[in-house]
Design an enzyme around this catalytic site. Structure first.
Site, PDB file in Angstrom:
ATOM      1  N   LYS A   1      30.050  21.127  -1.432  1.00 41.85           N
ATOM      2  CA  LYS A   1      30.496  19.726  -1.267  1.00 41.85           C
ATOM      3  C   LYS A   1      31.988  19.633  -1.616  1.00 41.85           C
ATOM      4  O   LYS A   1      32.719  18.862  -1.018  1.00 41.85           O
ATOM      5  CB  LYS A   1      29.688  18.755  -2.142  1.00 41.85           C
ATOM      6  CG  LYS A   1      28.248  18.529  -1.749  1.00 41.85           C
ATOM      7  CD  LYS A   1      28.051  17.907  -0.384  1.00 41.85           C
ATOM      8  CE  LYS A   1      28.262  16.426  -0.309  1.00 41.85           C
ATOM      9  NZ  LYS A   1      27.953  15.876   1.049  1.00 41.85           N
TER      10      LYS A   1
ATOM     11  N   TYR B   1      25.176  23.780  -3.839  1.00 44.64           N
ATOM     12  CA  TYR B   1      25.326  22.477  -3.171  1.00 44.64           C
ATOM     13  C   TYR B   1      26.672  21.868  -3.567  1.00 44.64           C
ATOM     14  O   TYR B   1      27.486  21.512  -2.714  1.00 44.64           O
ATOM     15  CB  TYR B   1      24.157  21.561  -3.581  1.00 44.64           C
ATOM     16  CG  TYR B   1      24.383  20.100  -3.263  1.00 44.64           C
ATOM     17  CD1 TYR B   1      24.211  19.608  -1.971  1.00 44.64           C
ATOM     18  CD2 TYR B   1      24.784  19.189  -4.260  1.00 44.64           C
ATOM     19  CE1 TYR B   1      24.433  18.271  -1.686  1.00 44.64           C
ATOM     20  CE2 TYR B   1      24.995  17.859  -3.983  1.00 44.64           C
ATOM     21  CZ  TYR B   1      24.815  17.401  -2.688  1.00 44.64           C
ATOM     22  OH  TYR B   1      25.041  16.073  -2.400  1.00 44.64           O
TER      23      TYR B   1
HETATM   24  N1  LIG Z   1      20.912  11.538  -2.457  1.00 44.71           N
HETATM   25  C1  LIG Z   1      21.870  11.480  -3.385  1.00 44.71           C
HETATM   26  O1  LIG Z   1      21.625  11.132  -4.542  1.00 44.71           O
HETATM   27  C2  LIG Z   1      23.270  11.818  -3.016  1.00 44.71           C
HETATM   28  C3  LIG Z   1      23.600  12.266  -1.745  1.00 44.71           C
HETATM   29  N2  LIG Z   1      24.917  12.532  -1.432  1.00 44.71           N
HETATM   30  C4  LIG Z   1      25.275  12.949  -0.075  1.00 44.71           C
HETATM   31  O2  LIG Z   1      24.838  11.956   0.824  1.00 44.71           O
HETATM   32  C5  LIG Z   1      24.532  12.527   2.092  1.00 44.71           C
HETATM   33  C6  LIG Z   1      23.171  12.049   2.552  1.00 44.71           C
HETATM   34  O3  LIG Z   1      22.206  12.450   1.605  1.00 44.71           O
HETATM   35  P1  LIG Z   1      20.684  12.037   1.741  1.00 44.71           P
HETATM   36  O4  LIG Z   1      20.546  10.918   2.685  1.00 44.71           O
HETATM   37  O5  LIG Z   1      20.160  11.936   0.367  1.00 44.71           O
HETATM   38  O6  LIG Z   1      20.085  13.368   2.392  1.00 44.71           O
HETATM   39  P2  LIG Z   1      18.987  13.571   3.531  1.00 44.71           P
HETATM   40  O7  LIG Z   1      18.504  14.962   3.409  1.00 44.71           O
HETATM   41  O8  LIG Z   1      17.966  12.484   3.481  1.00 44.71           O
HETATM   42  O9  LIG Z   1      19.831  13.382   4.884  1.00 44.71           O
HETATM   43  C7  LIG Z   1      20.638  14.380   5.425  1.00 44.71           C
HETATM   44  C8  LIG Z   1      20.304  14.522   6.913  1.00 44.71           C
HETATM   45  O10 LIG Z   1      21.126  15.544   7.483  1.00 44.71           O
HETATM   46  C9  LIG Z   1      20.289  16.402   8.271  1.00 44.71           C
HETATM   47  N3  LIG Z   1      20.873  17.715   8.447  1.00 44.71           N
HETATM   48  C10 LIG Z   1      20.841  18.756   7.573  1.00 44.71           C
HETATM   49  N4  LIG Z   1      21.438  19.832   8.123  1.00 44.71           N
HETATM   50  C11 LIG Z   1      21.873  19.471   9.342  1.00 44.71           C
HETATM   51  C12 LIG Z   1      22.537  20.161  10.397  1.00 44.71           C
HETATM   52  N5  LIG Z   1      22.865  21.455  10.298  1.00 44.71           N
HETATM   53  N6  LIG Z   1      22.825  19.485  11.525  1.00 44.71           N
HETATM   54  C13 LIG Z   1      22.469  18.188  11.676  1.00 44.71           C
HETATM   55  N7  LIG Z   1      21.818  17.488  10.715  1.00 44.71           N
HETATM   56  C14 LIG Z   1      21.518  18.119   9.565  1.00 44.71           C
HETATM   57  C15 LIG Z   1      19.011  16.424   7.475  1.00 44.71           C
HETATM   58  O11 LIG Z   1      17.933  16.956   8.212  1.00 44.71           O
HETATM   59  P3  LIG Z   1      16.768  17.730   7.378  1.00 44.71           P
HETATM   60  O12 LIG Z   1      16.157  16.712   6.475  1.00 44.71           O
HETATM   61  O13 LIG Z   1      15.853  18.241   8.432  1.00 44.71           O
HETATM   62  O14 LIG Z   1      17.476  18.828   6.598  1.00 44.71           O
HETATM   63  C16 LIG Z   1      18.848  14.947   7.149  1.00 44.71           C
HETATM   64  O15 LIG Z   1      18.265  14.241   8.219  1.00 44.71           O
HETATM   65  C17 LIG Z   1      24.671  14.040   1.908  1.00 44.71           C
HETATM   66  O16 LIG Z   1      25.920  14.453   2.385  1.00 44.71           O
HETATM   67  C18 LIG Z   1      24.614  14.231   0.404  1.00 44.71           C
HETATM   68  O17 LIG Z   1      25.361  15.352   0.021  1.00 44.71           O
HETATM   69  C19 LIG Z   1      25.913  12.350  -2.340  1.00 44.71           C
HETATM   70  C20 LIG Z   1      25.629  11.907  -3.594  1.00 44.71           C
HETATM   71  C21 LIG Z   1      24.298  11.622  -4.046  1.00 44.71           C
HETATM   72  C1  LIG Z   2      14.432  15.602 -15.107  1.00 45.13           C
HETATM   73  C2  LIG Z   2      13.765  15.279 -13.830  1.00 45.13           C
HETATM   74  C3  LIG Z   2      12.709  16.181 -13.332  1.00 45.13           C
HETATM   75  C4  LIG Z   2      14.098  14.173 -13.192  1.00 45.13           C
HETATM   76  C5  LIG Z   2      13.633  13.810 -11.818  1.00 45.13           C
HETATM   77  C6  LIG Z   2      14.723  13.113 -11.054  1.00 45.13           C
HETATM   78  C7  LIG Z   2      15.718  14.094 -10.436  1.00 45.13           C
HETATM   79  C8  LIG Z   2      15.036  14.724  -9.231  1.00 45.13           C
HETATM   80  C9  LIG Z   2      16.994  13.314 -10.067  1.00 45.13           C
HETATM   81  C10 LIG Z   2      17.707  12.790 -11.320  1.00 45.13           C
HETATM   82  C11 LIG Z   2      19.200  12.782 -11.024  1.00 45.13           C
HETATM   83  C12 LIG Z   2      19.255  13.036  -9.538  1.00 45.13           C
HETATM   84  C13 LIG Z   2      20.530  13.436  -8.877  1.00 45.13           C
HETATM   85  C14 LIG Z   2      20.486  14.176  -7.689  1.00 45.13           C
HETATM   86  C15 LIG Z   2      19.193  14.642  -7.115  1.00 45.13           C
HETATM   87  C16 LIG Z   2      17.936  14.081  -7.785  1.00 45.13           C
HETATM   88  C17 LIG Z   2      18.108  14.024  -9.292  1.00 45.13           C
HETATM   89  C18 LIG Z   2      18.370  15.417  -9.856  1.00 45.13           C
HETATM   90  C19 LIG Z   2      21.762  14.665  -7.014  1.00 45.13           C
HETATM   91  C20 LIG Z   2      21.902  16.131  -7.401  1.00 45.13           C
HETATM   92  C21 LIG Z   2      21.679  14.537  -5.484  1.00 45.13           C
HETATM   93  C22 LIG Z   2      22.912  15.021  -4.797  1.00 45.13           C
HETATM   94  C23 LIG Z   2      24.191  14.668  -5.443  1.00 45.13           C
HETATM   95  O1  LIG Z   2      25.215  14.713  -4.802  1.00 45.13           O
HETATM   96  C24 LIG Z   2      24.251  14.368  -6.882  1.00 45.13           C
HETATM   97  C25 LIG Z   2      22.963  13.787  -7.428  1.00 45.13           C
HETATM   98  C26 LIG Z   2      23.031  13.612  -8.934  1.00 45.13           C
HETATM   99  C27 LIG Z   2      21.791  12.958  -9.481  1.00 45.13           C
END
Ligand SMILES: NC(=O)C1=CN([C@@H]2O[C@H](COP(=O)(O)OP(=O)(O)OC[C@H]3O[C@@H](n4cnc5c(N)ncnc54)[C@H](OP(=O)(O)O)[C@@H]3O)[C@@H](O)[C@H]2O)C=CC1
Ligand SMILES: CC(C)=CCC[C@@H](C)[C@H]1CC[C@H]2C3=C(CC[C@]12C)[C@@]1(C)CCC(=O)C[C@@H]1CC3
Length: 358
Positions: A161, A157
């Protein structure tokens, strides 16, 4: 007076007292957790929104849905018609750990998004990257945007990214009138998050959240989703040919680093589960997580299971990873709009079905 009324409008950084001009933008990944929050705020601010996603998860007035895969340029082109601003926040979930899928969607798909934007005459592209692009599994304290990309990213991932961010920032081309910027959030949480709170509660329900990995003092950024949305919209609205933000990445955080285990405990206790209490050495748990991963690979032909404690999660749980958002403050006028305390309270209240005993 008119002057003080105007100053008040400017001070708010947005004028609630004037009718909002209708603006059209697209959100790729707009059905997801962050994407939907972004769409809702854009509607509030007077935008009309075209959502492009592989699935449709809701309906809202002012939103047109286009269901499709972002690797399909023709499908993208119909969603980008008459759009001048695009937010790209689609990605496969980090937990899927599927190298080919990440490469296809985050790398080749992002190339397709850029090409579709150029073909459709889009002027601005805002990418949701991740602060993890500089994280290698060892401490990052107050990391700034000039840290080098991780040479050994912790998973596929993160690896994809990094490539995705490079592609979008390198595509910034002022002579062509195509401007790009990347937002790097970290640990997004909030209502409807499918990842952080549900994984935590699942682990608690299985009795796996009794232990603190390491000494529990490591500080981490967790960012409330509305602050991440605010950072995206500020970036879009500051993205002009004469702005220093063109082709640059910006960290967006809550600017309140917290001990990883204090954050986990606050969420767990808020939902009625006990806080983790017993300490385990970091290297021991990391080693066990590696062993478990190896086992899942060996046993894959006969059975499949998903361990809760992957090496990536253990690294995130046992190290410092917090980032400076000074550049976003300086260049975007960013300031978190929801405090960590308030964000946790709103999040906990939004998950009644995940409460203990529910
Ligand atoms: N959540 C976090 O803590 C963090 C997230 N990010 C970034 O933020 C962004 C949003 O994350 P988040 O909202 O958590 O993720 P989600 O999975 O909730 O949202 C991503 C969306 O993109 C869709 N998607 C995936 N593949 C495709 C494709 N090929 N074509 C069109 N749509 C697609 C997913 O559909 P489906 O669910 O069906 O796969 C989903 O609806 C991502 O780019 C992630 O890398 C960055 C830092 C931290
Ligand atoms: C140890 C344990 C089982 C904790 C449960 C929480 C975790 C699922 C989250 C704690 C930090 C989170 C995190 C992300 C996903 C969910 C956690 C691992 C990311 C990897 C999501 C995508 C990103 O770009 C970075 C995030 C860092 C923190």
């Amino acid at each position: 007076s008119f002057y003080s009324w105007w100053q008040l409008c400017l001070g708010n950084n947005r004028c609630d007292c004037l009718p909002q001009v209708s603006k059209r933008c697209a959100v790729i990944g707009g059905s997801g957790f962050l994407g939907r929050h972004l769409v809702e705020k854009l509607l509030d601010r007077g935008y009309s929104v075209s959502v492009f996603d592989i699935r449709q998860s809701y309906e809202l007035p002012g939103v047109t849905f286009h269901q499709g895969d972002l690797c399909d340029k023709q499908a993208l082109l119909s969603a980008l018609k008459d759009v001048s601003l695009v937010f790209h926040c689609a990605s496969p979930a980090p937990s899927s750990d599927d190298r080919l899928l990440f490469e296809r969607v985050n790398i080749r798909g992002t190339q397709t998004v850029i090409q579709a934007c150029l073909d459709a005459g889009v002027q601005k592209l805002v990418l949701t990257s991740s602060a993890s692009v500089v994280f290698e599994g060892t401490d990052v304290k107050n990391g700034k945007e000039d840290l080098p990309y991780a040479k050994k990213p912790i998973d596929y991932y993160t690896q994809t990214k990094i490539e995705q961010e490079k592609l979008v920032l390198e595509a910034c081309n002022k002579p062509k009138g195509f401007l790009t910027v990347a937002i790097r959030p970290h640990g997004i949480f909030g209502p409807r998050d499918p990842q952080l709170v549900p994984t935590l509660v699942d682990a608690a329900r299985q009795g796996k959240m009794k232990f603190i990995i390491g000494d529990g003092t490591n500080l981490v950024d967790f960012t409330y989703v509305e602050n991440v949305v605010h950072g995206h919209i500020l970036a879009a609205e500051h993205l002009r040919a004469d702005s220093p933000i063109c082709g640059k990445p910006y960290h967006i955080t809550n600017d309140e680093p917290i001990r990883f285990w204090d954050f986990m405990s606050e969420v767990l206790v808020g939902l009625g589960y006990p806080a983790p209490r017993f300490h385990l050495p970091y290297t021991l748990v990391y080693g066990l997580a590696l062993l478990l991963l190896l086992l899942t690979w060996i046993l894959r032909p006969v059975m499949s299971f998903k361990p809760t404690f992957t090496p990536m999660r253990v690294a995130l749980a046992g190290t410092y990873h917090y980032y400076s958002c000074e550049h976003a403050k300086e260049h975007l006028g960013y300031k978190p709009v929801v405090s960590l305390k308030e964000g946790i309270a709103r999040t906990v209240a939004s998950y009644p079905h995940l409460r203990r005993g529910a």
